[in-house]
Design a protein around this motif. Structure first.
Motif, PDB file in Angstrom:
ATOM      1  N   ALA A 189       5.314  22.421  -1.955  1.00 24.80           N
ATOM      2  CA  ALA A 189       4.500  22.237  -3.164  1.00 24.80           C
ATOM      3  C   ALA A 189       5.020  23.102  -4.299  1.00 24.80           C
ATOM      4  CB  ALA A 189       3.040  22.562  -2.864  1.00 24.80           C
ATOM      5  N   ALA A 190       5.433  24.333  -3.977  1.00 20.35           N
ATOM      6  CA  ALA A 190       5.951  25.231  -5.010  1.00 20.35           C
ATOM      7  C   ALA A 190       7.258  24.697  -5.591  1.00 20.35           C
ATOM      8  CB  ALA A 190       6.160  26.623  -4.427  1.00 20.35           C
ATOM      9  N   ILE A 249      10.229  21.969 -10.030  1.00 17.95           N
ATOM     10  CA  ILE A 249      11.057  20.852 -10.494  1.00 17.95           C
ATOM     11  C   ILE A 249      10.362  20.106 -11.626  1.00 17.95           C
ATOM     12  CG2 ILE A 249      11.983  18.597  -9.839  1.00 17.95           C
ATOM     13  CD1 ILE A 249      12.540  19.794  -7.058  1.00 17.95           C
ATOM     14  N   VAL A 250       9.079  19.818 -11.444  1.00 17.95           N
ATOM     15  CA  VAL A 250       8.333  19.077 -12.466  1.00 17.95           C
ATOM     16  C   VAL A 250       8.197  19.912 -13.738  1.00 17.95           C
ATOM     17  CG1 VAL A 250       6.111  18.041 -13.039  1.00 17.95           C
ATOM     18  CG2 VAL A 250       7.125  17.657 -10.791  1.00 17.95           C
ATOM     19  N   ILE A 251       7.993  21.225 -13.590  1.00 17.31           N
ATOM     20  CA  ILE A 251       7.884  22.092 -14.772  1.00 17.31           C
ATOM     21  C   ILE A 251       9.187  22.057 -15.565  1.00 17.31           C
ATOM     22  CG2 ILE A 251       7.769  24.510 -15.518  1.00 17.31           C
ATOM     23  CD1 ILE A 251       5.674  24.959 -13.357  1.00 17.31           C
ATOM     24  N   ILE A 258      12.135  16.632  -1.643  1.00 13.84           N
ATOM     25  CA  ILE A 258      12.499  17.666  -2.616  1.00 13.84           C
ATOM     26  C   ILE A 258      13.892  17.384  -3.173  1.00 13.84           C
ATOM     27  CG2 ILE A 258      12.929  20.113  -2.959  1.00 13.84           C
ATOM     28  CD1 ILE A 258      10.023  19.514  -2.473  1.00 13.84           C
ATOM     29  N   LEU A 259      14.825  17.049  -2.286  1.00 13.24           N
ATOM     30  CA  LEU A 259      16.193  16.777  -2.706  1.00 13.24           C
ATOM     31  C   LEU A 259      16.248  15.568  -3.648  1.00 13.24           C
ATOM     32  CD1 LEU A 259      19.244  17.231  -2.533  1.00 13.24           C
ATOM     33  CD2 LEU A 259      19.257  15.905  -0.400  1.00 13.24           C
ATOM     34  N   GLY A 260      15.589  14.474  -3.272  1.00  9.70           N
ATOM     35  CA  GLY A 260      15.633  13.266  -4.092  1.00  9.70           C
ATOM     36  C   GLY A 260      15.038  13.472  -5.472  1.00  9.70           C
ATOM     37  N   VAL A 261      13.864  14.120  -5.537  1.00  6.01           N
ATOM     38  CA  VAL A 261      13.229  14.369  -6.836  1.00  6.01           C
ATOM     39  C   VAL A 261      14.080  15.306  -7.680  1.00  6.01           C
ATOM     40  CG1 VAL A 261      11.233  15.420  -7.965  1.00  6.01           C
ATOM     41  CG2 VAL A 261      10.897  13.895  -6.040  1.00  6.01           C
ATOM     42  N   GLY A 262      14.655  16.313  -7.043  1.00  5.92           N
ATOM     43  CA  GLY A 262      15.504  17.245  -7.784  1.00  5.92           C
ATOM     44  C   GLY A 262      16.749  16.587  -8.350  1.00  5.92           C
ATOM     45  N   LEU A 263      17.347  15.691  -7.579  1.00  6.40           N
ATOM     46  CA  LEU A 263      18.528  14.978  -8.071  1.00  6.40           C
ATOM     47  C   LEU A 263      18.199  14.189  -9.334  1.00  6.40           C
ATOM     48  CD1 LEU A 263      20.060  13.639  -4.723  1.00  6.40           C
ATOM     49  CD2 LEU A 263      20.903  15.525  -6.141  1.00  6.40           C
ATOM     50  N   LEU A 264      17.015  13.604  -9.373  1.00  5.98           N
ATOM     51  CA  LEU A 264      16.620  12.805 -10.531  1.00  5.98           C
ATOM     52  C   LEU A 264      16.210  13.704 -11.701  1.00  5.98           C
ATOM     53  CD1 LEU A 264      16.519   9.701 -10.785  1.00  5.98           C
ATOM     54  CD2 LEU A 264      14.047   9.851 -10.479  1.00  5.98           C
ATOM     55  N   ALA A 265      15.372  14.706 -11.438  1.00  8.07           N
ATOM     56  CA  ALA A 265      14.812  15.530 -12.508  1.00  8.07           C
ATOM     57  C   ALA A 265      15.857  16.391 -13.198  1.00  8.07           C
ATOM     58  CB  ALA A 265      13.695  16.418 -11.950  1.00  8.07           C
TER      59      ALA A 265
END
Length: 553
Positions: free
Chosen positions: A6-7, A12-14, A139-146
């Motif tokens: 969650a952290a 990543i979203v921030i 986490i990896l997938g969202v980070g790659l996009l963001a």
């Protein structure tokens, strides 16, 4: 472990939010935003009349202008440009004159709506990653996009790319959930609705037809799969019809401008049909003028897109201006606008995919790589050379695909460490490169500073640096700057003391300051002879011939 996940997601979203907000505040609207998307979208809401630029379906334009319904800007419909469906002058008057005082607020509100779609795309990628490969892969997938600069850049612009990327992805995900449900679902409602939203966003979504057919036939058999596809098409088109407020009118009804031109197109198509020519051609013409059909603007736009994307279109690629397709143009754009670590991870994932048999390979190939392949195949035949914005929908699929490496490398600690290092490098590049926005280019061509040598369209310059030019003029006390810029704008809105150049100035400059955009860099002949005083964010060249030692002749 759940708290750590969650952290990490929150961080990543921030970052994504802060990076996007920075660009929202700093970048001027792209060429298409005001002239074609925003003002037209508001007119759609107020009039239910879709005469303006039907080459793009209305959903994203409607979505971006939802806040305008509360802000209530002035809409003038007695403008001759409205009657002639001339989108650019109509939009210029609306945005820069009639609603000038609130124009920035209108723009920021619309950009916020695009940002919401971007967040929804991150959430959808995380959900599919977790479903296929686990929370760490999410986490990896969202980070790659963001942390992809190209995604951040388009998330901050009022364009349709984020919307079509979201609904294109959700449509395939919906079909995946249905096809892999083991018979628990009777119909792929979510996939059908998402496909309808995609079709109502951009005509590119028609490419999902072969993808859906292939998936349904493989999973449900030929007869049932074909029958399901018919149902999906019906539901999807009904959704599209809803975005046109269930409009029913003749294809060439009274609100359609330049009817004679479109009748000639119908004649040309009808004459080529096996049963065309003579009375049959006259029947088609009469039906187009008199017979009401659902969402005529959508069908009219679809026909126009097929014609325009096969016609010669002048664009700059690899050091020269072209009016024909180059099959690897879009592949090149993808290679130079994607971070190098992500390119390496994609190659790695493809290698693992090729040499890892079994069900995961089938799922990856069917649901993740097939849509990507369809998009690359379609753009290889496109003549417009628009670049990465036509390929933006591949990124969420590739993010999910690459995230699968985490679970497949579980047996090798060293391989996972290498993957983490590549991911970290991608993050660092994303943090530093996101400020470039849509003008980001990777190290394969030496970064955005060298991009103009290869491409000069929307991949690099889309009118996004006008506020930067205005600030430059104020900082350097420039009272007049002679402009050779791309797009249609009211330069005073951006605090640019602009003056249009005369014909003779294309051959020889005067003792003046010039601003030349990357797209139009070759139009003044003297740009090949003189070095610019400054280049603003890799897109606008400043030439100063006012000094006593300069001899512009």
């Amino acid at each position: 472990m759940a708290r750590i996940h969650a952290a990490l997601l929150t961080l990543i979203v921030i970052f994504f939010g802060l990076a996007t907000a920075d660009l929202i505040r700093d970048k001027s609207p792209n060429t298409d935003a005001v002239a074609f998307h925003l003002v037209n979208g508001y007119a759609y809401w107020k009039t239910h009349d879709f005469r303006m630029s039907p080459a793009t379906p209305p959903l994203q334009r409607l979505w971006m202008t939802v806040p305008w319904l509360w802000m209530n800007p002035r809409l003038t419909l007695d403008d001759p440009a409205w009657k002639e469906a001339d989108s650019v002058p109509f939009a210029m008057r609306f945005f820069y004159r009639d609603n000038r005082a609130m124009a920035r607020s209108l723009l920021y509100a619309s950009r916020a709506m695009v940002f919401l779609l971007s967040l929804a795309l991150l959430a959808a990628v995380y959900r599919w990653c977790v479903r296929l490969y686990g929370a760490e892969a999410g986490i990896l997938g969202v980070g790659l996009l963001a942390f992809s600069p190209v995604i951040v850049g388009y998330a901050a612009q009022c364009s349709i790319e984020m919307g079509i990327s979201l609904f294109f992805f959700l449509a395939v995900y919906g079909i995946y959930v249905y096809a892999e449900s083991g018979g628990k679902r009777c119909f792929p409602w979510s996939g059908a609705v998402a496909w309808g939203l995609a079709l109502a966003s951009k005509f590119t979504a028609v490419l999902l037809g072969p993808v859906f057919l292939g998936i349904l036939v493989l999973r449900k058999g030929v007869l049932r799969g074909a029958a399901l596809l018919v149902g999906v098409v019906i539901v999807s088109l009904f959704v599209v019809w809803g975005t046109y407020f269930f409009d029913t009118a003749p294809l060439l009804g009274p609100n359609v401008p330049r009817v004679e031109e479109k009748i000639k197109m119908i004649e040309a198509v009808a004459d080529r049909l096996p049963f065309g020519g003579g009375d049959n051609t006259e029947f088609f013409k009469k039906a187009a003028i008199e017979t009401p059909i659902p969402m005529p603007a959508w069908f009219l736009g679809l026909g126009g897109i097929f014609r325009s994307h096969a016609a010669p279109y002048r664009h700059y690629f690899m050091g020269e201006w072209r009016d024909h397709q180059v099959w690897f143009h879009y592949l090149f754009s993808f290679a130079v606008k994607t971070t190098v670590p992500l390119l390496i991870m994609i190659g790695w994932a493809l290698a693992v995919f090729v040499f890892s048999p079994g069900r995961p390979r089938l799922i990856d190939g069917l649901y993740l790589l097939w849509p990507v392949g369809m998009l690359f195949f379609a753009t290889a035949r496109d003549t417009t050379g628009q670049g990465i914005r036509y390929l933006l929908p591949v990124y969420p699929f590739l993010a999910v695909f690459v995230s699968g490496l985490w679970s497949r490398l579980a047996a090798s600690r060293k391989a996972r460490i290498l993957l983490v290092l590549l991911f970290g490098a991608h993050i660092l590049i994303g943090v530093s490169g996101s400020r470039s926005g849509i003008a980001y280019f990777n190290e394969l061509i030496g970064g955005p500073g060298n991009a103009y040598r290869y491409v000069r369209g929307s991949d690099l310059e889309w009118g996004q640096e006008l506020w930067a030019l205005g600030k430059y003029c104020q900082k350097n006390h420039i009272e007049e700057i002679r402009c050779v810029l791309f797009g249609s704008y009211d330069y005073t809105f951006y605090d640019i003391p602009a003056a249009e150049i005369d014909e003779d100035e294309y051959e020889s400059p005067r003792r003046a300051v010039y601003a030349v955009s990357a797209f139009r860099l070759d139009q003044p002949r003297w740009t090949r002879e003189f070095a610019p005083k400054e280049i603003l964010n890799h897109t606008i060249w400043i030439y100063d011939f006012t000094g006593t030692n300069d001899d512009p002749t």
